[in-house]
Design an enzyme around this catalytic site. Structure first.
Site, PDB file in Angstrom:
ATOM      1  N   ASP A 233       0.847  -1.200   0.000  1.00  0.00           N
ATOM      2  CA  ASP A 233       0.000   0.000   0.000  1.00  0.00           C
ATOM      3  C   ASP A 233       0.881   1.248   0.000  1.00  0.00           C
ATOM      4  O   ASP A 233       1.703   1.440   0.902  1.00  0.00           O
ATOM      5  CB  ASP A 233      -0.875  -0.044   1.276  1.00  0.00           C
ATOM      6  CG  ASP A 233      -1.897   1.070   1.310  1.00  0.00           C
ATOM      7  OD1 ASP A 233      -2.956   0.887   1.917  1.00  0.00           O
ATOM      8  OD2 ASP A 233      -1.626   2.146   0.725  1.00  0.00           O
TER       9      ASP A 233
ATOM     10  N   ASN B 106      -6.231  13.153 -10.348  1.00  0.00           N
ATOM     11  CA  ASN B 106      -6.863  13.629 -11.579  1.00  0.00           C
ATOM     12  C   ASN B 106      -6.692  15.147 -11.598  1.00  0.00           C
ATOM     13  O   ASN B 106      -6.223  15.734 -10.632  1.00  0.00           O
ATOM     14  CB  ASN B 106      -8.355  13.231 -11.638  1.00  0.00           C
ATOM     15  CG  ASN B 106      -9.138  13.778 -10.470  1.00  0.00           C
ATOM     16  OD1 ASN B 106      -9.186  14.996 -10.262  1.00  0.00           O
ATOM     17  ND2 ASN B 106      -9.699  12.900  -9.678  1.00  0.00           N
TER      18      ASN B 106
ATOM     19  N   VAL C  57      -5.643   5.018  -5.721  1.00  0.00           N
ATOM     20  CA  VAL C  57      -4.553   5.561  -4.902  1.00  0.00           C
ATOM     21  C   VAL C  57      -4.941   6.922  -4.329  1.00  0.00           C
ATOM     22  O   VAL C  57      -4.718   7.218  -3.167  1.00  0.00           O
ATOM     23  CB  VAL C  57      -3.296   5.744  -5.786  1.00  0.00           C
ATOM     24  CG1 VAL C  57      -2.206   6.478  -5.061  1.00  0.00           C
ATOM     25  CG2 VAL C  57      -2.786   4.412  -6.268  1.00  0.00           C
ATOM     26  N   ASP C  58      -5.568   7.731  -5.181  1.00  0.00           N
ATOM     27  CA  ASP C  58      -5.978   9.092  -4.804  1.00  0.00           C
ATOM     28  C   ASP C  58      -6.862   9.034  -3.567  1.00  0.00           C
ATOM     29  O   ASP C  58      -6.653   9.730  -2.569  1.00  0.00           O
ATOM     30  CB  ASP C  58      -6.748   9.697  -5.993  1.00  0.00           C
ATOM     31  CG  ASP C  58      -6.786  11.215  -5.981  1.00  0.00           C
ATOM     32  OD1 ASP C  58      -7.423  11.779  -6.877  1.00  0.00           O
ATOM     33  OD2 ASP C  58      -6.174  11.826  -5.086  1.00  0.00           O
TER      34      ASP C  58
HETATM   35  N1  APR Z   1      -1.382   1.629  -2.958  1.00  0.00           N
HETATM   36  C1  APR Z   1      -0.734   1.320  -4.111  1.00  0.00           C
HETATM   37  N2  APR Z   1      -1.354   1.143  -5.292  1.00  0.00           N
HETATM   38  C2  APR Z   1      -2.696   1.273  -5.307  1.00  0.00           C
HETATM   39  C3  APR Z   1      -3.461   1.603  -4.159  1.00  0.00           C
HETATM   40  C4  APR Z   1      -2.734   1.778  -2.947  1.00  0.00           C
HETATM   41  N3  APR Z   1      -3.346   2.087  -1.792  1.00  0.00           N
HETATM   42  N4  APR Z   1      -4.775   1.684  -4.520  1.00  0.00           N
HETATM   43  C5  APR Z   1      -4.828   1.394  -5.838  1.00  0.00           C
HETATM   44  N5  APR Z   1      -3.598   1.138  -6.314  1.00  0.00           N
HETATM   45  C6  APR Z   1      -3.164   0.793  -7.673  1.00  0.00           C
HETATM   46  C7  APR Z   1      -4.207   0.279  -8.613  1.00  0.00           C
HETATM   47  O1  APR Z   1      -4.394  -1.118  -8.420  1.00  0.00           O
HETATM   48  C8  APR Z   1      -3.540   0.580  -9.960  1.00  0.00           C
HETATM   49  O2  APR Z   1      -2.617  -0.449 -10.283  1.00  0.00           O
HETATM   50  O3  APR Z   1      -2.693   1.997  -8.271  1.00  0.00           O
HETATM   51  C9  APR Z   1      -2.742   1.854  -9.693  1.00  0.00           C
HETATM   52  C10 APR Z   1      -3.352   3.125 -10.286  1.00  0.00           C
HETATM   53  O4  APR Z   1      -4.766   3.031 -10.233  1.00  0.00           O
HETATM   54  P1  APR Z   1      -5.706   4.316  -9.908  1.00  0.00           P
HETATM   55  O5  APR Z   1      -5.541   4.679  -8.497  1.00  0.00           O
HETATM   56  O6  APR Z   1      -7.051   3.987 -10.435  1.00  0.00           O
HETATM   57  O7  APR Z   1      -5.051   5.501 -10.759  1.00  0.00           O
HETATM   58  P2  APR Z   1      -5.131   5.810 -12.321  1.00  0.00           P
HETATM   59  O8  APR Z   1      -5.341   4.578 -13.140  1.00  0.00           O
HETATM   60  O9  APR Z   1      -3.927   6.668 -12.600  1.00  0.00           O
HETATM   61  O10 APR Z   1      -6.474   6.668 -12.474  1.00  0.00           O
HETATM   62  C11 APR Z   1      -6.506   7.934 -11.877  1.00  0.00           C
HETATM   63  O11 APR Z   1      -8.450   7.376 -10.651  1.00  0.00           O
HETATM   64  O12 APR Z   1      -8.605   7.406  -8.410  1.00  0.00           O
HETATM   65  C12 APR Z   1      -8.895   8.122  -9.525  1.00  0.00           C
HETATM   66  O13 APR Z   1      -8.821  10.406  -8.823  1.00  0.00           O
HETATM   67  C13 APR Z   1      -8.140   9.420  -9.575  1.00  0.00           C
HETATM   68  O14 APR Z   1      -9.355  10.211 -11.466  1.00  0.00           O
HETATM   69  C14 APR Z   1      -8.121   9.672 -11.042  1.00  0.00           C
HETATM   70  C15 APR Z   1      -7.958   8.276 -11.626  1.00  0.00           C
END
Ligand code: APR
Length: 170
Positions: free
Chosen positions: A12, A26, A35-36
């Protein structure tokens, strides 16, 4: 300056005790899922407050894809969050340059802060649907050439498939 240590962690991002964690944000900078969401949930309201300040001052129109900006990390173990916006994957056009830029700009901002250790998620591979193998190739390729000046650059992978994709590229 020696090359940074490149490490992979299955876990994580919000738990990483590094100087900078990079948020897959975003353009609104006001939070989301993935992650956000985890960063804002675990880091607390200070982070979104700092993001609101950015939206009121230096980033009134939000953060463009491929760019990066730093805020406090609030309650996270890290010292700063560097928010970056990865590109949404599209079959119709090659947006790789924007994914390279998201990593390069995050490192530039982290370097300006004086960070020595940086942790990245697999940017764009979740909601933004970028294929893992290609994202790993771009991410590792970029930090290998742009990683000057850091002690450690860590990729924190949430799932086995992501971990294996990055392991195959390391
Ligand atoms: N720690 C590490 N990796 C994580 C975590 C975490 N806590 N949560 C999710 N992930 C991974 C996901 O499995 C994926 O492999 O991070 C990677 C990126 O996924 P997203 O978080 O969906 O990011 P992204 O694909 O860049 O999309 C960004 O998603 O959350 C929204 O606000 C954000 O609109 C933006 C979009």
């Amino acid at each position: 300056m020696p090359k940074p240590k490149l490490t992979l962690v299955r876990g994580d991002l919000t738990e990483q005790d590094v100087d900078v964690v990079v948020n897959a944000a975003n353009s609104s900078l006001l939070g989301g899922g993935g992650v956000d969401g985890a960063i804002h949930r675990r880091g607390g309201p200070e982070i979104v407050a700092a993001c609101r300040d950015l939206r009121a001052t230096s980033h009134v129109d939000g953060l463009p894809t491929g760019q990066a900006v730093a805020t406090t990390a609030g309650r996270l173990p890290a010292r700063w969050v560097v928010h970056t916006v990865g590109p949404v994957h599209a079959k119709s056009e090659d947006r790789s340059g924007l994914l390279v830029s998201a990593h390069r700009e995050s490192l530039r901002v982290a370097r300006e802060l004086g960070a020595r250790t940086v942790a990245f998620p697999a940017i764009s591979t979740g909601v933004y649907r970028w294929p893992l193998a290609d994202a790993a190739r771009i991410a590792l390729g970029t930090v290998r050439t742009e990683g000057e000046g850091f002690e450690e650059i860590r990729f924190v992978l949430f799932g086995d498939d992501a971990y294996r994709a990055f392991e195959a590229e390391l």
